[in-house]
Design an enzyme around this catalytic site. Structure first.
Site, PDB file in Angstrom:
ATOM      1  N   ASP A 254      32.871  18.914 -12.970  1.00 26.62           N
ATOM      2  CA  ASP A 254      32.135  19.992 -12.316  1.00 26.62           C
ATOM      3  C   ASP A 254      32.451  21.282 -13.076  1.00 26.62           C
ATOM      4  OD1 ASP A 254      30.547  21.492 -10.666  1.00 26.62           O
ATOM      5  OD2 ASP A 254      31.304  20.644  -8.798  1.00 26.62           O
TER       6      ASP A 254
HETATM    7  C1  NOJ Z   1      29.166  23.664  -9.171  1.00 25.36           C
HETATM    8  C2  NOJ Z   1      28.669  22.686  -8.155  1.00 25.36           C
HETATM    9  O1  NOJ Z   1      29.750  22.142  -7.424  1.00 25.36           O
HETATM   10  C3  NOJ Z   1      27.858  21.540  -8.734  1.00 25.36           C
HETATM   11  O2  NOJ Z   1      27.292  20.828  -7.691  1.00 25.36           O
HETATM   12  C4  NOJ Z   1      26.819  22.052  -9.689  1.00 25.36           C
HETATM   13  O3  NOJ Z   1      26.075  20.989 -10.214  1.00 25.36           O
HETATM   14  C5  NOJ Z   1      27.508  22.841 -10.782  1.00 25.36           C
HETATM   15  N1  NOJ Z   1      28.195  23.970 -10.195  1.00 25.36           N
HETATM   16  C6  NOJ Z   1      26.554  23.327 -11.860  1.00 25.36           C
HETATM   17  O4  NOJ Z   1      25.776  24.343 -11.391  1.00 25.36           O
END
Ligand code: NOJ
Length: 718
Positions: A254
Site C-alpha cells: 500500500d
Molecule cells: C492508500 C489506500 O489504502 C489504498 O486503498 C489505495 O489504493 C492507495 N492509497 C493508492 O491510492
C-alpha cells in the site's frame, strides 16, 4: 520474458518494482524527482494516479522510445466505484444483493478507465468490516464473508473481463491483505487483534474468492497482526496467499507501506524495511522508493536474494504482457475512445439501475412512501438535498460534482407539471447552525409531504475517516425533530457511508430510505423509488447498531454460553439474568443484516429439503415458496442461512449460504431452489482445516436474517 530479464541491470529490475505517484504528494519520501528522467533511466515500472489518454501516452512514449530496454509502463489508479460515471459506493452496491449488477458496474468502470489510459485498478476492496466506526467500511461489501466473496469475484470479473488482452479490461487488485477492517477501535491503520480462526473464517475468504476468480494483483494492508505488519508478513503473504491459495500475480504494497515498517517498529531504517517487505513477498513498492534506493545495498550484503528480486520482476513483466502492452504500448491511450466511452447514456443508465437497486427502505410506517407525483407541493429539505459532491461518495475517480443529479433535481425532474417542489437547506451537515430551521419549517408547512435529506457528507467515511460516534452529525436530528412536530407526512432520505446509530430517528420518523451515496444518478434513482416507479429492495449488508457501544455487532456471532433474551436489559436485579447483555440496551441491533422493506409484502412457506439425512460430502436440495402478498410488483432478496447445532468448534448462530434476488408480480408465487454442498456446511475444525462434521443442522429461509422459517436435517458419517 526470460530473454528480457537477462538483459536487465539490477537498477532496471528494481525500477520495475518501483511505483511512484504521478505527482509527488506530501506523504512522498525525499525530494521530488524528475519523473521523466527516471522513466528514461528505467527507474519506474508503473505509476499511481496518472490518467488521461494524452498524459499516459506522453509518458509511455518516453518509456518505450527513450529508455534503454523500452519496457512499457503500467498506469494504475484507484477506480473503485466508477471512473467518470460514478456508481453507488461499494457498500451500497453490496446492498443490492445483485451479483450480476455489481459485475456490470465494475465492467463500466473498466471501459471508462481503460479509455483514459488506465491499465490497473486498486479495486476491489474486499475487506470484511464489522465496525462501522472504521471509515473504510464504505469501500467494502460489509460484514458477511459469503456475500463479500461473491462480490469480490464479481468485481474481479467485471474489471478484468474474460480477456485481459482486450482494450477495455484492466488488472484488478484485491485489497487490503488482510484483516485491515479489523482495526482496533475502528481507527484506521490500527492493529488488528484476530485469531487465525477468525482470519480464516471471516477475513480471508473474499481474498481466496478473488484469487479463484483470477485477480491479477493483491495489495498488502496497513495493519499488523500479532506483532507482524502485513508488509513484513511472510507467513500470510508467501504462505497463505501464494502457497495455499496459489496466487501467482503481483503483490503490491500500500501507499508507503514499505517505509511504514519503520514506524511500526520492525525496521530500523529504510534498507531493513525493504528487506523485510521483499522477503515477505511484496513485489512492488508503492511510493516509498525504498526498493529502488536501498535494495542494491541489501543485495550486496546478502540480505535479499537475486531470485526474490527476479521473481518479483517476472510477475510485473508478465502483467504487462497480459494486458498487451508489449504488443502495443499505446493501446489504452486513444483520445477518440476516451471521448466516446465516457459518461455515455448507457453508463448513466447502468449507474441509475445500480443506485435504485442499492436503496434500502429501513422503515415505512403508514406507507408514507411512495409519494404520488400529483401532490400539490413537496418540500425537499436538508443539507444533502442539493449537495452534488456528497452524492459521489468516498472515491470519485475522475467523477465530477457537476455530473451529479442531486435528490432535489431528481424530484423536480420526476413530478407532474403542476407540482411545486420547495427546497430549504435547514442546517449544515456538521456544526451547530440552526438558523435555517424557521425557513425549513415554513417550507414544510406549505407542503403535502416532506423529504428530509440528512446524514453524513461523503468525506466523513473513507480512508482515515474513522468516527468515534455513529450519530447523525450536527443539528440534523434536531432539524428532523422540528419538522416531525409539524405533523406532515415525512420520509427521511439517509445518506451515509457506514451504519449510523439512528435509534431516535427510527422511533420517531415514519419512513426512512437509506440512500448511502448513490453516485451521479442519485436524484433520478431516488425519484424512481420515492415516487414508486420502482419498489425498493436493497438489504443491509451490515448491521445497524442501536448505539456505538454495541459495536462490534454482527449477525453471524457466536451464541455464548449465556445467550441473552430479547428483553434482558429490562430487569437488572434478577439473578437469572446473568446473560451476555447490556443493562441499558436490548441485545439486538437496531436493524439486522439482510433487513430491508419494499412497497409490498412477501410470504415464505413450505421450506422443504430433498432429504432428512445426507452423508458427509453429500448435497442437499432446498426449496421454498415465496409469494408476493401485496399490491405491487417488487424484487425480493430471498436469503438462506445455515446453522449447525453442535460441532467441535462453536458455530455462529447462522451463516448466509445462498441468496437470490427475484422479481414477483402481485399475487405471484415462486419456488426458489438452492443447492447446498460440503463447502456450505464446512467449518474450520480444531486443526484449522475445513471439515464437515456429522450432526444436526438447521436451514433458515426468509427476507432478512431475523425473519426466517426453518427446517432441519442431519449429516451422517459416510
Ligand atoms: C492508500 C489506500 O489504502 C489504498 O486503498 C489505495 O489504493 C492507495 N492509497 C493508492 O491510492
Amino acid at each position: 520474458m526470460e530473454a528480457l530479464l537477462a538483459r536487465m541491470t539490477l537498477e532496471e529490475k528494481l525500477g520495475q518494482l518501483n511505483q511512484p505517484r504521478g505527482l509527488p504528494s506530501v506523504t512522498d519520501a525525499g525530494p521530488p524527482e524528475d519523473r521523466e528522467e527516471q522513466i528514461r533511466a528505467g527507474r519506474i515500472g508503473s505509476f499511481l494516479g496518472i490518467r488521461g489518454a494524452a498524459a499516459t501516452k506522453r509518458l509511455q512514449r518516453i518509456a518505450v522510445e527513450e529508455s534503454r530496454l523500452g519496457i512499457p509502463l503500467l498506469f494504475a489508479d484507484d477506480v473503485i466505484h466508477g471512473f467518470r460515471t460514478i456508481f453507488p459506493v461499494p457498500l451500497a452496491e453490496a446492498a443490492s444483493f445483485d451479483v450480476a449488477a455489481v459485475e456490470s458496474s465494475a465492467r463500466v468502470a473498466a471501459v471508462e478507465a481503460t479509455a483514459h489510459g488506465v491499465h490497473w485498478t486498486f479495486a476491489p476492496m474486499v475487506d470484511i468490516a464489522r465496525d462501522p466506526r472504521w471509515g473504510r467500511i464504505v469501500e467494502g461489501s460489509g460484514e458477511d464473508p459469503y456475500l463479500g466473496s461473491l462480490l469480490a469475484a464479481a468485481r474481479v470479473r467485471g474489471f478484468q473481463g474474460s480477456d485481459l488482452g482486450a482494450d477495455d479490461t484492466l488488472l484488478a487488485t484485491a485489497k487490503h491483505f488482510v484483516a485491515y477492517g479489523a482495526a482496533e477501535g475502528g481507527r484506521d491503520y490500527n492493529t488488528a487483534e484476530v485469531s487465525e480462526r477468525t482470519l480464516r473464517e471471516i477475513y480471508l475468504p473474499p481474498f481466496h474468492a478473488a484469487v479463484k476468480a483470477g485477480v491479477q494483483a493483491v495489495m498488502a494492508a496497513f495493519d499488523e497482526i500479532a506483532g507482524v505488519p502485513m508488509h513484513a508478513n511472510r507467513e500470510l503473504v508467501r504462505g497463505v496467499l501464494r502457497r495455499e491459495f496459489g496466487f501467482d500475480g503481483i503483490v503490491i504494497s500500500d501507499h508507503t507501506g514499505v517505509r511504514e515498517l519503520i514506524a511500526h517498529g520492525v525496521a530500523a531504517d529504510p534498507q531493513a524495511a525493504g528487506v523485510l517487505a521483499l522477503r515477505a513477498g511484496i513485489d512492488i513498492d508503492m511510493v516509498s522508493g525504498i526498493y529502488l534506493h536501498d535494495l542494491p545495498a541489501a543485495l550486496r550484503a546478502g540480505q535479499v536474494s537475486q531470485t526474490d528480486i527476479d521473481d518479483a520482476v517476472r510477475r510485473v513483466l508478465r502483467a504487462k504482457y497480459r494486458v498487451g502492452l508489449f504488443n502495443d504500448p499505446y493501446r489504452y491511450c486513444d483520445p477518440t475512445r476516451e471521448q466516446t466511452r465516457t459518461l455515455t447514456p448507457q453508463h448513466r443508465k447502468a449507474a441509475r439501475d445500480m443506485a435504485r437497486k442499492s436503496l434500502v427502505l429501513l422503515k415505512n410506517d403508514g406507507n408514507v412512501l411512495p409519494l404520488s407525483k400529483q401532490l400539490r407541493t413537496i418540500a425537499v429539505i436538508g443539507p444533502l438535498a442539493d449537495d452534488q459532491r456528497s452524492m459521489l461518495g468516498s472515491w470519485n475517480g475522475a467523477g465530477r460534482a457537476e455530473d451529479v443529479v442531486t435528490p432535489l433535481a431528481g424530484v423536480r425532474a420526476a413530478v407532474a407539471a403542476g407540482t411545486r417542489v420547495l427546497y430549504a437547506k435547514g442546517t449544515s451537515v456538521s456544526g451547530a447552525d440552526s438558523s435555517g430551521f424557521d425557513e425549513a419549517q415554513a417550507v414544510a408547512r406549505e407542503a403535502d409531504a416532506v423529504l428530509l435529506c440528512i446524514g453524513e457528507q461523503s468525506d466523513m467515511s473513507g480512508e482515515a475517516r474513522s468516527r468515534s460516534s455513529l450519530d447523525i452529525p450536527g443539528m440534523q436530528e434536531a432539524l428532523a425533530r422540528t419538522l416531525l412536530a409539524g405533523g406532515k407526512p415525512l420520509a427521511v432520505i439517509l445518506f451515509t457511508g457506514r451504519p449510523l446509530s439512528i435509534t431516535w430517528l427510527a422511533e420517531k420518523a415514519p419512513s426512512i430510505l437509506l440512500a448511502w451515496f448513490p453516485g451521479v444518478e442519485a436524484g433520478h434513482a431516488l425519484a424512481d423509488v420515492i415516487f414508486g416507479t420502482e419498489s425498493p429492495a436493497g438489504r443491509l449488508p451490515v448491521t445497524f447498531p442501536r448505539t456505538v457501544g454495541q459495536v462490534p455487532i454482527y449477525y453471524n456471532h457466536k451464541n455464548t454460553g449465556r445467550p441473552p433474551q430479547p428483553d434482558d436489559n429490562q430487569d437488572r436485579q434478577k439473578p437469572d439474568k446473568n446473560t451476555s447483555r447490556y443493562l441499558d440496551l436490548p441485545p439486538t441491533p437496531l436493524y439486522p443484516f439482510g433487513h430491508g422493506l419494499s412497497y409490498t409484502t412477501f410470504h415464505y412457506a413450505d421450506l422443504r429439503l430433498n432429504a432428512q439425512q445426507i452423508p458427509q460430502g453429500g448435497r442437499l436440495q432446498v426449496q421454498v415458496d415465496v409469494t408476493n402478498t401485496g399490491a405491487r410488483a417488487s424484487d425480493e432478496v430471498v436469503q438462506l442461512y445455515v446453522h449447525e447445532n453442535a460441532a467441535s468448534v462453536t458455530p455462529p448462530v447462522k451463516q448466509l449460504r445462498r441468496f437470490q434476488r427475484i422479481r414477483l408480480r402481485p399475487g405471484e408465487r415462486r419456488t426458489v431452489a438452492f443447492d447446498l454442498g460440503s463447502d456450505d456446511l464446512a467449518f474450520y475444525g480444531l486443526e484449522l482445516r475445513p471439515i464437515v462434521e456429522p450432526g444436526k443442522f438447521r436451514v433458515l429461509a426468509g427476507g432478512s436474517s431475523v425473519s426466517l422459517i426453518e427446517a432441519t436435517f442431519e449429516v451422517v458419517p459416510g
